[in-house]
Design a protein around this motif. Structure first.
Motif, PDB file in Angstrom:
ATOM      1  N   ASP A  70      47.789  60.830  23.537  1.00 10.77           N
ATOM      2  CA  ASP A  70      48.829  61.313  24.452  1.00 10.77           C
ATOM      3  C   ASP A  70      49.507  62.598  23.993  1.00 10.77           C
ATOM      4  O   ASP A  70      50.429  63.076  24.659  1.00 10.77           O
ATOM      5  N   SER A  71      49.059  63.166  22.892  1.00 11.33           N
ATOM      6  CA  SER A  71      49.617  64.436  22.444  1.00 11.33           C
ATOM      7  C   SER A  71      49.170  65.554  23.390  1.00 11.33           C
ATOM      8  O   SER A  71      47.989  65.674  23.719  1.00 11.33           O
ATOM      9  N   VAL A  72      50.100  66.366  23.825  1.00 13.97           N
ATOM     10  CA  VAL A  72      49.797  67.440  24.775  1.00 13.97           C
ATOM     11  C   VAL A  72      49.042  68.558  24.061  1.00 13.97           C
ATOM     12  O   VAL A  72      49.478  69.054  23.020  1.00 13.97           O
ATOM     13  N   ILE A  73      47.884  68.952  24.615  1.00 15.53           N
ATOM     14  CA  ILE A  73      47.081  70.009  23.993  1.00 15.53           C
ATOM     15  C   ILE A  73      46.855  71.194  24.938  1.00 15.53           C
ATOM     16  O   ILE A  73      46.351  72.239  24.505  1.00 15.53           O
ATOM     17  N   ALA A  74      47.182  71.055  26.209  1.00 20.67           N
ATOM     18  CA  ALA A  74      47.040  72.169  27.158  1.00 20.67           C
ATOM     19  C   ALA A  74      47.809  71.807  28.431  1.00 20.67           C
ATOM     20  O   ALA A  74      48.443  70.751  28.507  1.00 20.67           O
ATOM     21  N   TYR A  75      47.732  72.701  29.403  1.00 18.41           N
ATOM     22  CA  TYR A  75      48.455  72.492  30.667  1.00 18.41           C
ATOM     23  C   TYR A  75      47.568  72.897  31.830  1.00 18.41           C
ATOM     24  O   TYR A  75      46.841  73.897  31.772  1.00 18.41           O
ATOM     25  N   ALA A  76      47.610  72.104  32.906  1.00 19.72           N
ATOM     26  CA  ALA A  76      46.865  72.408  34.132  1.00 19.72           C
ATOM     27  C   ALA A  76      47.848  72.790  35.229  1.00 19.72           C
ATOM     28  O   ALA A  76      48.663  71.963  35.645  1.00 19.72           O
ATOM     29  N   PRO A  77      47.798  74.034  35.727  1.00 23.46           N
ATOM     30  CA  PRO A  77      48.733  74.455  36.776  1.00 23.46           C
ATOM     31  C   PRO A  77      48.415  73.866  38.142  1.00 23.46           C
ATOM     32  O   PRO A  77      49.259  73.873  39.035  1.00 23.46           O
ATOM     33  N   LEU A  78      47.187  73.350  38.309  1.00 23.80           N
ATOM     34  CA  LEU A  78      46.753  72.754  39.576  1.00 23.80           C
ATOM     35  C   LEU A  78      45.984  71.471  39.292  1.00 23.80           C
ATOM     36  O   LEU A  78      45.627  71.193  38.145  1.00 23.80           O
ATOM     37  N   THR A  79      45.714  70.716  40.334  1.00 20.98           N
ATOM     38  CA  THR A  79      44.840  69.555  40.221  1.00 20.98           C
ATOM     39  C   THR A  79      43.416  69.992  40.542  1.00 20.98           C
ATOM     40  O   THR A  79      43.175  70.663  41.546  1.00 20.98           O
ATOM     41  N   TYR A  80      42.466  69.599  39.693  1.00 21.33           N
ATOM     42  CA  TYR A  80      41.080  70.024  39.858  1.00 21.33           C
ATOM     43  C   TYR A  80      40.200  68.807  40.123  1.00 21.33           C
ATOM     44  O   TYR A  80      40.237  67.818  39.388  1.00 21.33           O
ATOM     45  N   ILE A  82      39.498  63.398  38.139  1.00 22.64           N
ATOM     46  CA  ILE A  82      40.140  64.687  38.368  1.00 22.64           C
ATOM     47  C   ILE A  82      40.910  65.093  37.116  1.00 22.64           C
ATOM     48  O   ILE A  82      41.147  64.273  36.222  1.00 22.64           O
ATOM     49  N   ILE A  83      41.276  66.346  37.031  1.00 27.05           N
ATOM     50  CA  ILE A  83      42.268  66.795  36.048  1.00 27.05           C
ATOM     51  C   ILE A  83      43.538  67.062  36.836  1.00 27.05           C
ATOM     52  O   ILE A  83      43.580  67.957  37.679  1.00 27.05           O
ATOM     53  N   SER A  84      44.547  66.259  36.608  1.00 24.89           N
ATOM     54  CA  SER A  84      45.780  66.347  37.385  1.00 24.89           C
ATOM     55  C   SER A  84      46.657  67.502  36.921  1.00 24.89           C
ATOM     56  O   SER A  84      46.637  67.890  35.741  1.00 24.89           O
ATOM     57  N   LYS A  85      47.413  68.034  37.852  1.00 30.16           N
ATOM     58  CA  LYS A  85      48.381  69.069  37.523  1.00 30.16           C
ATOM     59  C   LYS A  85      49.372  68.532  36.502  1.00 30.16           C
ATOM     60  O   LYS A  85      49.877  67.414  36.630  1.00 30.16           O
ATOM     61  N   PRO A 133      40.431  77.294  35.447  1.00 27.59           N
ATOM     62  CA  PRO A 133      39.063  77.407  35.981  1.00 27.59           C
ATOM     63  C   PRO A 133      39.085  77.832  37.444  1.00 27.59           C
ATOM     64  O   PRO A 133      40.054  77.576  38.162  1.00 27.59           O
ATOM     65  N   VAL A 134      38.025  78.489  37.875  1.00 30.30           N
ATOM     66  CA  VAL A 134      37.944  78.948  39.269  1.00 30.30           C
ATOM     67  C   VAL A 134      36.536  78.731  39.795  1.00 30.30           C
ATOM     68  O   VAL A 134      35.570  78.640  39.036  1.00 30.30           O
ATOM     69  N   ARG A 135      36.429  78.636  41.096  1.00 27.30           N
ATOM     70  CA  ARG A 135      35.136  78.718  41.749  1.00 27.30           C
ATOM     71  C   ARG A 135      34.718  80.181  41.764  1.00 27.30           C
ATOM     72  O   ARG A 135      35.537  81.071  41.950  1.00 27.30           O
TER      73      ARG A 135
END
Length: 252
Positions: A60-70, A118-121, A241-243
């Motif tokens: 549960d240690s935070v290692i990054a951040y997702a600005p959107l849900t993928y 998914i990777i949640s925001k 990440p992007v398409r």
């Protein structure tokens, strides 16, 4: 004297008894319900708790951040989450492969079905990697002749899913025939050999990816896809990440 006379008879009876076959006539079972009403053993709980807390803290240690849900459903031919996973495998595995062989990985192919969440925001943790890739699949690198890579292209062309790729650009015509195949920015050369990274499940024919056989060589990196994702997450601050145009289909 009586004992001496009866002793041989005793031995014979023992031997006869040992030779008798035993048959199981009946099995009786009992159904035990497992519910919240079951009381745990406090000693076992006390023993396990430090280990459970340590594992949970790591996960549960935070290692990054997702600005959107993928999600893997957000795209027909390539998706942001699929592109991220394939790019992560290429970025993290290539240094390992090059250190061992002096060569570079040319491209990566994974499978749509291998993306399990998914990777949640919001915050990204190690647990995120376990959710996206819960399997024990590891990275392997296959040395493939160009003709086998062409079979891979055919597989991608015929697939109805956005299979994650990296290092390759595939463009289809509107009728689904191949317009262009680039690997490392160069046209696919059927007379060349390529180093293709994938996972052991796909190498062994998972998702009908039979094009990995025959091959010239196989390199096992002993590097789990899940650990690839965790290592990648730790090196970035924000996942973006992007398409893109790595796999597209022309409209006309």
């Amino acid at each position: 004297m009586l004992i001496k006379r009866l002793f041989p008879l005793f031995i014979i009876l023992c031997i006869f008894a040992c030779k008798q076959e035993v048959h199981l006539n009946k099995i009786k079972g009992e159904r035990l319900s497992i519910s919240d009403s079951l009381v745990g053993d406090p000693d076992i709980e006390a023993f396990i708790k430090p280990f459970r807390d340590h594992v949970n803290n790591d996960l549960d240690s935070v290692i990054a951040y997702a600005p959107l849900t993928y999600s893997k459903t957000n795209g027909e031919y390539n998706t942001a989450i699929g592109n991220f996973m394939a790019d992560a495998v290429l970025q993290e595995s290539n240094p390992v492969f090059k250190q061992r062989t002096g060569k570079d990985i040319d491209m990566v192919i994974l499978n749509y079905g291998g993306i399990r969440s998914i990777i949640s925001k919001g915050d990204i943790t190690a647990r995120t990697a376990y959710e996206v890739m819960p399997f024990e699949n590891s990275v392997v690198v296959v040395q493939l002749p160009g003709k086998q890579v062409q079979l891979m292209v055919d597989y991608l062309r015929e697939s109805t899913k956005a299979q994650p790729i990296s290092g390759m650009k595939l463009t289809l015509n509107s009728d689904s025939t191949v317009n262009e195949v680039l690997i490392g920015g160069e046209p696919l050369n059927l007379d060349k050999t390529y180093h293709v990274a994938t996972n052991d499940y796909l190498y062994n024919g998972g998702d009908r990816m039979t094009f990995f056989h025959p091959n010239d060589s196989l390199y096992v990196l002993d590097y789990k896809i899940r650990n690839v994702l965790i290592d990648y997450f730790k090196k970035i601050d924000t996942l973006q990440p992007v398409r893109d145009d790595r796999f597209t289909k022309l409209n006309n």
